[in-house]
Enzyme design. Structure first.
Site, short mmCIF file in Angstrom:
data_model
loop_
_atom_site.label_atom_id
_atom_site.label_comp_id
_atom_site.label_asym_id
_atom_site.label_seq_id
_atom_site.Cartn_x
_atom_site.Cartn_y
_atom_site.Cartn_z
N TYR A 52 4.03 7.30 -10.26
CA TYR A 52 4.99 6.53 -9.47
C TYR A 52 5.56 5.38 -10.32
O TYR A 52 4.82 4.54 -10.83
CB TYR A 52 4.34 5.96 -8.22
CG TYR A 52 4.01 6.99 -7.16
CD1 TYR A 52 4.51 8.29 -7.22
CD2 TYR A 52 3.19 6.67 -6.09
CE1 TYR A 52 4.20 9.23 -6.26
CE2 TYR A 52 2.87 7.61 -5.11
CZ TYR A 52 3.38 8.88 -5.20
OH TYR A 52 3.07 9.82 -4.24
N SER A 217 6.37 11.99 3.39
CA SER A 217 7.76 12.12 3.88
C SER A 217 7.80 12.45 5.37
O SER A 217 8.45 13.41 5.79
CB SER A 217 8.51 13.19 3.07
OG SER A 217 8.85 12.71 1.80
N PRO A 218 7.13 11.63 6.20
CA PRO A 218 7.04 11.96 7.62
C PRO A 218 8.34 11.81 8.40
O PRO A 218 8.40 12.24 9.56
CB PRO A 218 6.00 10.95 8.12
CG PRO A 218 6.13 9.78 7.20
CD PRO A 218 6.41 10.40 5.85
N GLY A 221 14.13 14.86 6.71
CA GLY A 221 14.59 16.08 7.34
C GLY A 221 14.11 17.33 6.63
O GLY A 221 13.78 18.33 7.25
N GLY A 222 14.07 17.28 5.29
CA GLY A 222 13.62 18.41 4.48
C GLY A 222 13.01 17.88 3.21
O GLY A 222 12.38 16.83 3.20
N PHE A 224 13.39 15.83 0.58
CA PHE A 224 14.22 14.71 0.12
C PHE A 224 15.70 14.91 0.46
O PHE A 224 16.58 14.69 -0.36
CB PHE A 224 14.03 14.48 -1.38
CG PHE A 224 12.63 14.06 -1.75
CD1 PHE A 224 12.18 12.80 -1.44
CD2 PHE A 224 11.77 14.94 -2.38
CE1 PHE A 224 10.89 12.40 -1.77
CE2 PHE A 224 10.47 14.56 -2.71
CZ PHE A 224 10.03 13.28 -2.39
N THR A 225 15.94 15.31 1.70
CA THR A 225 17.32 15.51 2.17
C THR A 225 17.78 14.38 3.07
O THR A 225 18.84 14.47 3.68
CB THR A 225 17.44 16.84 2.94
OG1 THR A 225 16.52 16.83 4.05
CG2 THR A 225 17.12 18.02 2.03
#
Length: 308
Positions: A52, A217-218, A221-222, A224-225
């Site tokens: 990171y 990524s809760p 949408g997808g 990293f969309t």
């Protein structure tokens, strides 16, 4: 804040975690405000990775800003990951040990509470992982171990050789990116794309083997969309239901999206990736919301999943 006992560890952890992958450009006071807000809300587990920010940068920024006293350090749970290098993956004993030492120095701590293998290494030699884990446990540098983005068979391959329980698997999951749940609902439905198991039964395998799933990524949408919250162009029906339930429970849609995950009986943890203190508060408010079964399925179908 709802807490859970992480199986096969001595850790009691919140079911909402704060990830720190987006803090490189924040100053010390901004980082402290973010972290202290999380702690005030009961979010006392913090997720890092050596990659990171590049070359442990986010870990260093966290360590520089927080400088926990010994007493403060014992009140939080620090988790980091290892294995992603520049263009390849590396689960060699040498790299795991070297990376953990750098992580400890960067975070200004003498131990990690949890260490995860970040993404599956196609060239993994389980004996090397086992040797590294044994050294890290014996030295007291790492107390518990787990994985990220691993399939059940990849987990089984490692667990056959690794002596320590693999207590965690961190995977992508949100209401809209929910194949690991959705495929089982539509199992055996010929011609329905949702019935295809792309995750090799991660959810059921984890429950059977007492492995805690951590949802990264809760709100995406997808892959990293962009977030689905407030996106009425792509997710109008879902946002209608999110808004309705947010009003009912006196929280924001972020709280409802968090609760959709924490409501699941697998006792998952939600990994936030925000740098905004207010978003931490909003998510924390969903930690223990009593969504009904009907409400949970309404969100599920509003996100586009099929209930046959």
């Amino acid at each position: 804040m709802k807490t859970l006992e992480l199986p096969n560890t001595d850790l009691t952890a919140p079911n909402v975690i704060l990830g720190l992958m987006r803090i490189p450009d924040m100053d010390d006071e901004q980082i402290r405000t973010l972290v202290r807000t999380a702690i005030d809300e009961g979010v006392t587990m913090f997720d890092h990775a050596d990659v990171y920010g590049g070359d442990h940068l986010c870990e260093r920024r966290f360590g520089e800003a927080m400088r926990f006293s010994p007493e403060e350090r014992e009140q939080v749970i620090l988790q980091s990951k290892v294995g992603i290098r520049d263009g390849y993956f590396d689960f060699s004993r040498e790299h795991i040990l070297e990376s953990v030492d750098v992580s400890l120095a960067a975070l200004r701590t003498d131990h990690l509470d949890v260490l995860l293998l970040h993404r599956p290494d196609a060239l993994v030699e389980p004996e090397e992982v086992a040797a590294a884990f044994d050294e890290l446990e014996t030295s007291g540098k790492v107390r518990s171990f787990g994985l990220s983005n691993h399939t059940p068979y990849q987990t089984e391959l490692l667990q056959r050789t690794v002596r320590q329980p693999l207590a965690v698997n961190q995977v992508q999951l949100s209401i809209t990116h929910a194949n690991l749940i959705a495929f089982g609902v539509a199992n055996n439905m010929a011609g329905l794309d949702q019935s295809i198991d792309r995750d090799r039964g991660i959810l059921d395998h984890s429950r059977l083997n007492r492995i805690t799933l951590q949802a990264w990524s809760p709100f995406q949408g997808g892959f990293f969309t962009g977030t689905f919250i407030g996106d009425r162009e792509r997710y109008a029906d879902l946002n209608d239901v999110l808004d309705e339930l947010a009003a009912k429970y006196d929280v924001t849609p972020t709280g409802i999206a968090t609760a959709w995950i924490t409501r699941h009986p697998a006792h998952m943890q939600v990994v936030l990736g925000t740098t905004k203190p207010e978003r931490v508060r909003e998510a924390a408010a969903g930690s223990d919301l009593p969504l009904t079964r009907e409400e949970w399925y309404r969100l599920f179908t509003a996100a586009g999943h099929t209930v046959p």
